[in-house]
Design an enzyme around this catalytic site. Structure first.
Site, short mmCIF file in Angstrom:
data_model
loop_
_atom_site.label_atom_id
_atom_site.label_comp_id
_atom_site.label_asym_id
_atom_site.label_seq_id
_atom_site.Cartn_x
_atom_site.Cartn_y
_atom_site.Cartn_z
N SER A 251 0.86 -1.19 0.00
CA SER A 251 0.00 0.00 0.00
C SER A 251 0.89 1.23 0.00
O SER A 251 2.11 1.13 0.13
CB SER A 251 -0.92 0.00 1.23
OG SER A 251 -0.15 0.27 2.38
N LYS A 252 0.25 2.37 -0.14
CA LYS A 252 0.96 3.66 -0.25
C LYS A 252 2.06 3.83 0.81
O LYS A 252 3.12 4.36 0.54
CB LYS A 252 -0.04 4.81 -0.10
CG LYS A 252 -0.63 5.23 -1.42
CD LYS A 252 0.07 6.48 -1.94
CE LYS A 252 -0.06 6.65 -3.43
NZ LYS A 252 1.15 6.62 -4.16
N ARG A 253 1.75 3.35 2.04
CA ARG A 253 2.72 3.62 3.11
C ARG A 253 4.03 2.86 2.93
O ARG A 253 5.03 3.19 3.55
CB ARG A 253 2.09 3.33 4.48
CG ARG A 253 1.94 1.87 4.79
CD ARG A 253 1.05 1.62 6.00
NE ARG A 253 0.50 0.28 5.91
CZ ARG A 253 1.11 -0.79 6.36
NH1 ARG A 253 2.30 -0.70 6.94
NH2 ARG A 253 0.56 -1.98 6.23
#
Ligand code: GLU
Length: 475
Positions: A251-253
């Site tokens: 995911s983005k993180r």
């Protein structure tokens, strides 16, 4: 349509495809799927086809499709055949659905969505998986309600099991009674993903379906539909998804998700491809694998079954390797847009020439194209200020050292080796270590505490510019 670049021609060599659904960008995991397909085609002398699965018209904007094309182009993963747009083939998909009905392999179902929901509720209440209960499967069609548009449902085999010999996952199986009669055509006549995919793969003569393992469960359904159509079932190779460094779904993180973002962050496409290849596929201990080696060595059994973990530090180091190996001229072209943005104008011919001459030294230190461009700014006019660390070398003692050196620099021989000798002499005369003289000089010449070799920087800047920078430092 049949011409030399038609994607609908049979072959005795493998034919693979990359079939992204446009989402706005090319996901890094999809980029790896594209790479594996492309390599498999190259390795086997087969074909790599591209199909845009754009049946979701809301998401499939021109921009979203172009984002896929431009990332594939950047990565060098282009097809030599015409691109297939799934949305243009809906008539063909529904034709097959109706043929399946005519053959008794599918049937019209008139249940309303509410009725199907109720069936699901009942199944749940009985502790079973929520599903359609086959109400219209064997029912007399003469009993159909007036004015209701039916869906077409697949007559899923109820006995036995469906087995897939997946080239990556090994043998996987499902009990057929666990699967309900899925919809092939919706009431508005549009085909579902499951139908479109198999019709397109069949018409494109796809021999190997290489894709993310999030599609593994779809493969059972797809195999059943192929068989109902009387078509050959392609080979399947479901590759594990990419996870973040902590093992959770990417995911983005964890870092950038889109291939284009890696370009913007200063990654080279060859580095990204090498990294994505190594992520889940191995060739001994080889870390650096060129495209031609990858084509020679790539195979499907070499793909691991465990989810791959994205490691930004590793990827960045690999990028540094590719930067060091790249042609200097090419690197100059790559940093040009970043420099133009930073300077608010393109570099002048003198600056460009300095950067090219300094490239060997610059590229030793850079792990991304952005870092390389930032390093190259020492050969452009310096910003008025010094960075925080550099300021600690703007004191009187440092300036005294640099002033002493300035006198020694009034030499006609302004070349690397001569400059090195001058600096060593000067440090000796001042009775200080070379480093104690070099750091203030570095700050004077670059306004920073890190730079390529100072002898190199001075030689490239030339005497006038070197002395001008020293004078401005001395104030
Ligand atoms: N369009 C699907 C996706 O982007 C892939 C379908 C397939 O490879 O069969 O996930």
């Amino acid at each position: 349509m049949t011409n030399s670049s038609s994607p609908f021609q049979a072959s005795d060599k493998p034919i693979v495809r990359f079939a992204p659904s446009p989402t706005g960008y090319l996901h890094i995991g999809s980029a790896r799927t594209a790479l594996f397909n492309w390599l498999y085609a190259k390795h086997t002398g087969g074909r790599f086809l591209l199909r845009i699965e754009d049946t979701d018209r809301e998401r499939s904007t021109k921009e979203a499709v172009d984002a896929i094309f431009s990332s594939l182009k950047w990565l060098g993963l282009e097809t030599e055949y015409d691109v297939v747009f799934q949305s243009e083939r809906l008539t063909r998909h529904s034709e097959i659905a109706h043929k399946l009905v005519a053959d008794g392999k599918a049937y019209y179902c008139y249940c309303s969505p509410e009725e199907v929901e109720q069936m699901r509720e009942e199944a749940r209440a009985n502790g079973l998986p929520p599903r359609y209960n086959g109400f219209w499967r064997d029912r007399d069609q003469a009993l159909k309600p007036e004015g209701v548009k039916p869906v077409v449902r697949f007559r899923t085999p109820q006995d036995g099991e469906t087995v897939i010999q997946d080239l990556v996952q090994g043998e996987v199986r499902v009990q057929n009674k666990q699967l309900d009669d899925l919809i092939l055509l919706r009431a508005d006549g549009t085909p579902t993903y499951m139908l479109s995919v198999i019709v397109d793969d069949h018409d494109m003569h796809i021999s190997h379906i290489i894709r993310g393992d999030d599609h593994l469960t779809n493969a059972f359904r797809q195999k059943q539909i192929y068989e109902a159509c009387g078509w050959n079932v392609p080979e399947f190779a479901h590759i594990p998804l990419i996870h973040g460094a902590d093992g959770a779904k990417l995911s983005k993180r964890h870092g950038a998700m889109g291939a284009g973002e890696y370009k913007d962050m200063g990654f080279l496409p060859e580095a990204l491809c090498n990294y994505l290849l190594k992520l889940g596929w191995g060739h001994g201990d080889d870390e650096i694998i060129s495209t031609s080696q990858a084509i020679e060595w790539f195979d499907l059994p070499g793909i691991g079954r465990a989810p791959a973990r994205l490691d930004m530090a590793k990827m960045t180091n690999l990028n540094g390797h590719y930067i060091r190996a790249a042609e200097n001229k090419h690197l100059c072209e790559l940093i040009a847009p970043f420099l133009t943005e930073k300077l608010g104008r393109p570099t002048t011919p003198i600056e460009s020439d300095r950067i090219l001459r300094g490239m060997d030294g610059l590229k030793e230190r850079a792990k991304t194209i952005i870092e390389l461009a930032e390093g190259a700014l020492v050969y452009a006019p310096l910003p008025a200020d010094y960075d925080e660390k550099a300021l600690t070398f703007c004191n009187d003692t440092s300036k005294q050292y640099v002033a002493a050196l300035r006198t020694a620099l009034l030499t006609p021989d302004f070349t690397h080796d001569a400059l090195e000798a001058i600096m060593r002499d000067c440090a000796q005369t001042l009775d200080i270590k070379l480093g104690a003289l070099a750091q203030p000089l570095r700050v004077a010449l670059t306004h920073r505490t890190v730079s390529p070799s100072l002898f190199e920087v001075m030689e490239i800047l030339g005497k006038d510019e070197t002395l001008a920078r020293i004078d401005s430092y001395l104030g």
